[in-house]
Design a protein around this motif. Sequence first.
Motif, PDB file in Angstrom:
ATOM      1  N   ASP A 175       0.835  -1.365   0.017  1.00  0.00           N
ATOM      2  CA  ASP A 175      -0.035  -0.008   0.063  1.00  0.00           C
ATOM      3  C   ASP A 175       0.708   1.135   0.006  1.00  0.00           C
ATOM      4  OD1 ASP A 175      -1.783   2.060   0.541  1.00  0.00           O
ATOM      5  OD2 ASP A 175      -2.706   1.352   2.476  1.00  0.00           O
ATOM      6  N   ALA A 176       1.016   2.047  -1.100  1.00  0.00           N
ATOM      7  CA  ALA A 176       1.855   3.039  -1.215  1.00  0.00           C
ATOM      8  C   ALA A 176       0.991   4.266  -1.139  1.00  0.00           C
ATOM      9  CB  ALA A 176       2.450   3.022  -2.785  1.00  0.00           C
ATOM     10  N   SER A 177      -0.134   4.414  -0.538  1.00  0.00           N
ATOM     11  CA  SER A 177      -0.915   5.607  -0.545  1.00  0.00           C
ATOM     12  C   SER A 177       0.006   6.662   0.107  1.00  0.00           C
ATOM     13  CB  SER A 177      -2.242   5.140   0.470  1.00  0.00           C
ATOM     14  OG  SER A 177      -2.930   4.144  -0.323  1.00  0.00           O
ATOM     15  N   GLN A 178       0.665   6.524   1.132  1.00  0.00           N
ATOM     16  CA  GLN A 178       1.327   7.662   1.725  1.00  0.00           C
ATOM     17  C   GLN A 178       2.691   7.869   1.287  1.00  0.00           C
ATOM     18  OE1 GLN A 178      -0.330   9.661   3.445  1.00  0.00           O
ATOM     19  NE2 GLN A 178      -2.024   8.546   3.826  1.00  0.00           N
ATOM     20  N   SER A 179       3.284   6.976   0.464  1.00  0.00           N
ATOM     21  CA  SER A 179       4.515   7.172  -0.205  1.00  0.00           C
ATOM     22  C   SER A 179       4.754   7.436  -1.539  1.00  0.00           C
ATOM     23  CB  SER A 179       5.426   5.868   0.054  1.00  0.00           C
ATOM     24  OG  SER A 179       4.701   4.917  -0.712  1.00  0.00           O
ATOM     25  N   ALA A 180       3.626   7.130  -2.509  1.00  0.00           N
ATOM     26  CA  ALA A 180       3.426   7.738  -3.710  1.00  0.00           C
ATOM     27  C   ALA A 180       3.475   9.198  -3.929  1.00  0.00           C
ATOM     28  CB  ALA A 180       2.366   6.772  -4.509  1.00  0.00           C
TER      29      ALA A 180
END
Length: 375
Positions: A175-180
Amino acid sequence: MIYLDNAATSFPKPLAVRRAMARALEYYGGNPGRGGHVLSQRVGEKIFTCRENASEFFGGWGPEYTVFTANATMALNMAILGTKKPGGHVVSTQFEHNSVLRPLAALERADGVAYTLVPPSLEDDAETVRRVEEAIRPNTYCVVCTHASNVCGRILPVGEIAALCRRRGLLCIVDASQSAGSLPIDMRALGIDLLCMAGHKGLMGAGGTGLLLLSPDVQVAPILFGGTGTNSNSVQQPEDYPERLESGTINTHGIISMDAGIGVLRAAPRYQEERRLAQQLYQGLRGIEKVELYCAFDPGRYVGIVPFNIRGRGSTEVANLLAAEGICVRGGLHCAPATHRYFGTQTRGMVRASVGYYTTAAEISSFVEAVRRLA
């Protein structure tokens, strides 16, 4: 207004994003794959270019393995539910959003899929990987892991976890929601099988956008069925990606805005600057006597999120008082109950301040002074 709620959605949007969406509404008016006329063909070509750009930016496997979704929640549901093995076992972490926890709970009820939530180590990445490995059972088939916590911002060692998955023959969903948009990501180099993210956060696109990038080696069963513009004489869902997972009319105007956001990031990334500002925020709050901080911010281990509380006040109360001063942050539980149990804040929640692409040092200073007055 001081906007420090970028972990929820980014604001303001870049001029290039706003212009791209306005042009999309004016110029890209057709429905891709639903006709041979010029408008349908024009938008179809544009959407294909958007797939190419997203795949290239994240080290994906090409446009056919780049799926557009309505949000990160849909991408995670597709990845988790579409790869299920009834009676199997999944390893995840206590830092997951409900977009991971609720699909896992649904699989447990409906398909007998057990899951284990591992407590990550704030101090030692190797210890986090060790805990993940210890949780693996003979029937484990998948590890689902956030790249960065939406509550505390801690970056997890997804590359090492993905390498562990390869050694043990397990799927790796991230889950890259906060890193993308806030960290460089190359899914092939990291060894990630399925990469999920929002388009409206760090990528700075419009709401209602998200991405699921998958490896050619992974088979994902569709969870949504309907028209795709292909194989219309059959009632069976197409086998080829991305149509296999994209039923119904996609959000073309939002996708074009997200593509413009990726273009802004490619031309002028601010990865280090965002974390420098978050460090300024953390250091400022650290000097206020009644402020309670939950993590020792380190730019190498955290994205631009700083959670805190003021002793004697509820997190929602503090967020509302700051809102009255024109400061946007979020209080409460942040859709991540296991994370709050980890930190012991399951009843009071946390105030979350999160920097973004356009945050300034002056805004951070003004925010810290506002918190000082409240405290």
